[in-house]
Write an enzyme that holds these catalytic residues in place. Structure first.
Site, short mmCIF file in Angstrom:
data_model
loop_
_atom_site.label_atom_id
_atom_site.label_comp_id
_atom_site.label_asym_id
_atom_site.label_seq_id
_atom_site.Cartn_x
_atom_site.Cartn_y
_atom_site.Cartn_z
N CYS A 115 -2.59 -9.30 -7.74
CA CYS A 115 -1.62 -10.23 -8.58
C CYS A 115 -2.38 -11.70 -8.64
O CYS A 115 -1.66 -12.73 -8.26
CB CYS A 115 -0.31 -10.35 -8.08
N ASP A 151 0.71 0.36 5.42
CA ASP A 151 0.66 -0.94 5.48
C ASP A 151 0.19 -1.37 6.77
O ASP A 151 0.67 -0.76 7.76
CB ASP A 151 1.90 -1.75 5.05
N PRO A 158 5.74 -5.45 -0.04
CA PRO A 158 7.39 -5.06 0.28
C PRO A 158 7.78 -3.69 -0.16
O PRO A 158 8.81 -3.41 0.13
CB PRO A 158 7.76 -6.34 -0.09
#
Length: 449
Positions: free
Chosen positions: A363, A268, A250
């Site tokens: 992550c 993206d 984002p």
């Protein structure tokens, strides 16, 4: 062990609880995460207070899902329809965690069951099971049950049982909010009750919707976990540095790089997710080139001085804010994601200019997605070498640095918790053929002289 709930003033109407039920069902059926547009649409018709309650109710149920289900299974001989299980989960956390008066939590749950055709005939079961749980409250913070068993076993194998349970214990907590600032916060430090975390990352005890917070509209800051802010800093953005931010949405890292003066291309594959990047750039007054394309198949011929690849992953490190990920990911997903990550790392390598750097991060808490990628990448790309990250560099917790200079940030590595991340930095050097050609050219020039 039982908990002393923190009393909260809870909405009395059904719409907020219906919205929480929809959020919980969507998350556990893998139809939508709590941050997806679909989830936002389900909350759109609620008043701000009801919207906040619906989100915290669903999030709390997800954070305590393992112990909740263990307690429910002990009291229900035959599994009821899933919608009834959701009602029981929500009713239990209202009373046992969020501090609703027990009779009110039971009554609201029975009313919710009554309002739904698929659950109506089970309202007696809802009443009996919740009253039984309230008479003998279960331990909803047991780390042995907070994570799915297969994930806890993986974490135990990677870091030992004690560390795995310490990580799991973090799941139950409601996290504070980390913000990345452009410059010093100034008066916003007091207004937002900020405490410094690392570099330009500050933490506030505020939670929930941020659009009305001081400094948001002015573009002074953006929401970004302290761990997520580390990778961009490791590229040392400066004016004029050309950087490709792969899988950029984002957009937090794009904003960091642009704020450092770098010339950023944000790539993206999702045009919808890139809209959020564009909105944040406009709000903060920063600039970046935005490209919607598959990073592995992008036809642009450019290379860059620096490339940042925050690869798609299981996201198990983000469970503090997104507890649904723990129940959405399945064991078979890890290998498939690792294959995608390797493919994207190869694509990223082709974009790095000789002498440039590549930062790879995920992550995820799963070693196959982090540590396990390094050796394979170096074997496939002899012109790259690890560029060791110094202790504390980029604002990383000191204990997160591994012997090879990569980072394994665990959720326990900061007071109050932090997202789990793996981060590696590579440098592209001259390959053997290029070094030979340069040596030959230098020799020829010397002979001519």
């Amino acid at each position: 062990m039982t908990e002393t709930p923190t009393p909260r003033r809870l909405p009395t109407g059904l719409p907020a609880r219906r919205a929480a039920l929809d959020l919980l069902a969507a998350a556990l059926s893998r139809r939508a995460g709590l941050e997806d547009d679909q989830a936002a649409a389900g909350l759109a018709g609620l008043e701000p207070r009801d919207r906040a309650f619906a989100r915290i109710l669903a999030l709390t149920a997800l954070r305590r899902l393992g112990p909740l289900d263990r307690a429910l299974e002990a009291r229900i001989p035959r599994p009821p329809p899933e919608v009834v299980r959701h009602i029981l989960r929500l009713g239990a956390v209202q009373a046992l965690v969020l501090g609703a008066p027990p009779h009110a939590a039971v009554s609201a749950s029975v009313d919710l069951a009554e309002s739904l055709p698929a659950a109506r005939r089970f309202k007696g079961l809802v009443n009996a099971v919740l009253r039984g749980l309230l008479r003998e409250p279960p331990n909803l913070s047991d780390p042995e049950a907070l994570a799915p068993g297969w994930l806890l076993a993986r974490w135990s194998a990677a870091w030992g049982r004690t560390t795995a349970l310490e990580i799991a214990a973090v799941i139950a907590g409601e996290p504070d909010t980390d913000l990345t600032f452009r410059g010093e916060p100034g008066p916003l430090a007091e207004a937002l009750e900020l405490v410094p975390v690392a570099a330009d990352t500050w933490r506030t005890p505020r939670r929930g919707e941020v659009a009305g917070w001081e400094g948001f509209e002015a573009g002074r800051w953006w929401v970004q976990d302290a761990s997520a802010a580390v990778p961009a800093r490791l590229l040392r953005p400066r004016p004029g540095l050309s950087v490709l931010d792969m899988c950029a949405a984002p957009g937090g890292k794009t904003l960091q790089l642009a704020a450092g003066g770098a010339e950023v291309t944000a790539l993206d594959r999702s045009p919808a997710r890139l809209r959020k990047v564009r909105e944040n750039l406009e709000r903060t007054g920063l600039a970046a080139e935005i490209v919607a394309a598959d990073a592995a198949a992008w036809e642009d011929a450019r290379d860059f001085e620096a490339v940042l690849l925050d690869a798609p992953c299981s996201a198990t490190g983000t469970f503090r804010r997104n507890p649904d990920v723990l129940w959405a990911v399945k064991p078979g997903d890890i290998a498939a994601l690792a294959a995608t990550q390797a493919r994207l790392m190869d694509a990223a390598a082709r974009r790095v200019r000789t002498g440039g750097r590549l930062v790879y991060c995920v992550c995820s808490l799963e070693p196959e997605e982090g540590e396990g990628q390094v050796a394979g990448f170096l074997k496939r790309h002899a012109d790259f070498a690890l560029d060791p990250i110094a202790p504390g560099e980029g604002g990383a917790p000191a204990e997160s640095r591994l012997e090879d200079g990569t980072l394994r940030i665990l959720p326990t590595h900061r007071p109050g918790g932090t997202d789990g991340f793996f981060i590696a930095r590579f440098a592209r050097r001259l390959n053997r053929r290029a070094r030979r050609d340069l040596a030959q050219a230098a020799g020829a020039a010397k002979s001519e002289a």
